[in-house]
Design an enzyme around this catalytic site. Structure first.
Site, mmCIF file in Angstrom:
data_model
loop_
_atom_site.group_PDB
_atom_site.id
_atom_site.type_symbol
_atom_site.label_atom_id
_atom_site.label_comp_id
_atom_site.label_asym_id
_atom_site.label_seq_id
_atom_site.Cartn_x
_atom_site.Cartn_y
_atom_site.Cartn_z
ATOM 1 N N HIS A 48 11.388 -10.432 -6.166
ATOM 2 C CA HIS A 48 12.059 -11.392 -5.285
ATOM 3 C C HIS A 48 13.043 -12.307 -6.010
ATOM 4 O O HIS A 48 13.864 -12.953 -5.358
ATOM 5 C CB HIS A 48 11.018 -12.231 -4.549
ATOM 6 C CG HIS A 48 10.226 -11.439 -3.546
ATOM 7 N ND1 HIS A 48 10.801 -10.827 -2.458
ATOM 8 C CD2 HIS A 48 8.906 -11.149 -3.476
ATOM 9 C CE1 HIS A 48 9.876 -10.189 -1.765
ATOM 10 N NE2 HIS A 48 8.714 -10.367 -2.355
ATOM 11 N N ARG A 73 6.851 -8.258 -13.041
ATOM 12 C CA ARG A 73 6.688 -7.571 -11.767
ATOM 13 C C ARG A 73 7.949 -6.768 -11.480
ATOM 14 O O ARG A 73 9.055 -7.314 -11.434
ATOM 15 C CB ARG A 73 6.419 -8.553 -10.624
ATOM 16 C CG ARG A 73 6.263 -7.826 -9.284
ATOM 17 C CD ARG A 73 5.629 -8.669 -8.210
ATOM 18 N NE ARG A 73 6.481 -9.732 -7.702
ATOM 19 C CZ ARG A 73 6.201 -10.447 -6.608
ATOM 20 N NH1 ARG A 73 5.086 -10.193 -5.923
ATOM 21 N NH2 ARG A 73 6.999 -11.417 -6.214
ATOM 22 N N ASP A 87 10.367 0.595 -21.938
ATOM 23 C CA ASP A 87 11.177 0.774 -23.137
ATOM 24 C C ASP A 87 11.737 -0.537 -23.676
ATOM 25 O O ASP A 87 11.935 -0.671 -24.896
ATOM 26 C CB ASP A 87 12.326 1.744 -22.863
ATOM 27 C CG ASP A 87 11.898 3.204 -22.945
ATOM 28 O OD1 ASP A 87 10.722 3.461 -23.278
ATOM 29 O OD2 ASP A 87 12.735 4.098 -22.685
ATOM 30 N N GLU A 152 -1.653 -6.147 -1.024
ATOM 31 C CA GLU A 152 -1.112 -7.235 -0.217
ATOM 32 C C GLU A 152 -0.768 -6.790 1.205
ATOM 33 O O GLU A 152 0.144 -7.334 1.834
ATOM 34 C CB GLU A 152 0.118 -7.843 -0.906
ATOM 35 C CG GLU A 152 1.132 -6.816 -1.395
ATOM 36 C CD GLU A 152 2.259 -7.432 -2.199
ATOM 37 O OE1 GLU A 152 2.447 -8.658 -2.122
ATOM 38 O OE2 GLU A 152 2.956 -6.680 -2.898
ATOM 39 N N ASP A 178 2.063 -11.908 1.735
ATOM 40 C CA ASP A 178 2.322 -10.653 2.445
ATOM 41 C C ASP A 178 1.112 -10.217 3.258
ATOM 42 O O ASP A 178 1.262 -9.683 4.357
ATOM 43 C CB ASP A 178 2.714 -9.562 1.449
ATOM 44 C CG ASP A 178 4.186 -9.637 1.070
ATOM 45 O OD1 ASP A 178 5.028 -9.450 1.953
ATOM 46 O OD2 ASP A 178 4.485 -9.903 -0.096
#
Length: 267
Positions: A48, A73, A87, A152, A178
């Site tokens: 977000h 996240r 990576d 969620e 959520d």
């Protein structure tokens, strides 16, 4: 050169509650300020917040000297994106909206090299290998990686027992916002039905022998979830803290001006 130690993965293996901060400014400078405040962990939000792979890398580099452990996240469970994030040195990855055990297993495969997964080899191009300086990285990388899946949604909670049992899933993170909107109570994670589903997800994860975390900016929620068994809890969001502090600071002076204006009126 040794494999970088994943302090977050080690920490959540204990019963002690670890408190974290949500980082949404998408800035290495802001992330470093947050890390200097000594939270146990911080979530660099690629879902977000306006982050990209380069801005996430910048934040990982900025917080590296500090005790605060970074968790990243991703925007989703896309294997190509996961490959890029690993990576650049992401060791603890959180993937949102995981609803089935098969989805969780596919994320685990994206984080592991063949024959156990599908992760591509970056070799000397990858910060994770310290540019090919970590011996046996290909065979030992999974030992330092930590996967957190977010439950969620209604479907996610229905399947939480199977999701938490997936080998390679290290922790489950419950998303109250959520979940509440998915259950028909938008903006109201305190609703009894939402709380019941949160408790189910927490209990199921603990029963599977995995760590469980949650976002709880309100103190009474955070303390309740800690009592229920959550071992890593995000207790603040940097943007919200900044906005609240800025608004409170301004209100202090605006209030003074209002009082002064009222006292100077002529009736």
């Amino acid at each position: 050169m040794e494999m970088p130690f994943n302090s977050f993965k080690a920490a959540i293996a204990s019963k002690l509650t670890r408190y974290g901060l949500w980082a949404g400014f998408a800035s290495g400078y802001a992330a470093e300020i947050a890390a200097s405040s000594d939270y146990d962990w911080m979530l660099i939000d690629g879902e977000h917040a306006p982050n990209t792979v380069p801005t996430i890398l910048n934040q990982l580099q900025a917080v590296a000297p500090y005790r605060t452990a970074p968790v990243v996240r991703s925007v989703n469970g896309d294997p190509s994106l996961i490959k890029q994030l690993l990576d650049i040195g992401v060791q603890t990855l959180m993937v949102p909206m995981v609803e089935t055990a098969e989805q969780a297993r596919s994320i685990v495969r994206a984080m592991r090299y063949p024959p156990y997964g599908i992760r591509g080899v970056g070799g000397g191009l990858a910060r994770a290998t310290r540019w090919d300086s970590v011996p046996d990285y290909l065979s030992t990388a999974h030992q330092s990686l930590c996967l957190i899946v977010q439950v969620e949604s209604r479907l996610g909670v229905e399947n939480v027992e199977e999701i938490a049992a997936v080998e390679g899933v290290d922790a489950v993170f419950v998303g109250p916002a959520d979940l509440s909107i998915g259950l028909g109570y938008p903006g109201n994670p305190s609703h009894p039905e939402v709380q019941t589903q949160i408790r189910r997800a927490i209990d199921a994860t603990i029963s599977a022998g995995k760590a469980v975390g949650i976002l709880a900016p309100h103190e009474e929620d955070a303390r309740r979830y800690a009592e229920w068994g959550c071992t890593f809890i995000a207790v603040g969001i940097d943007i919200s803290l900044f906005r609240q502090a800025a608004a409170t600071n301004l209100a202090r002076y605006r209030s003074t001006n209002t009082k002064a204006s009222e006292s100077s009126r002529t009736y």
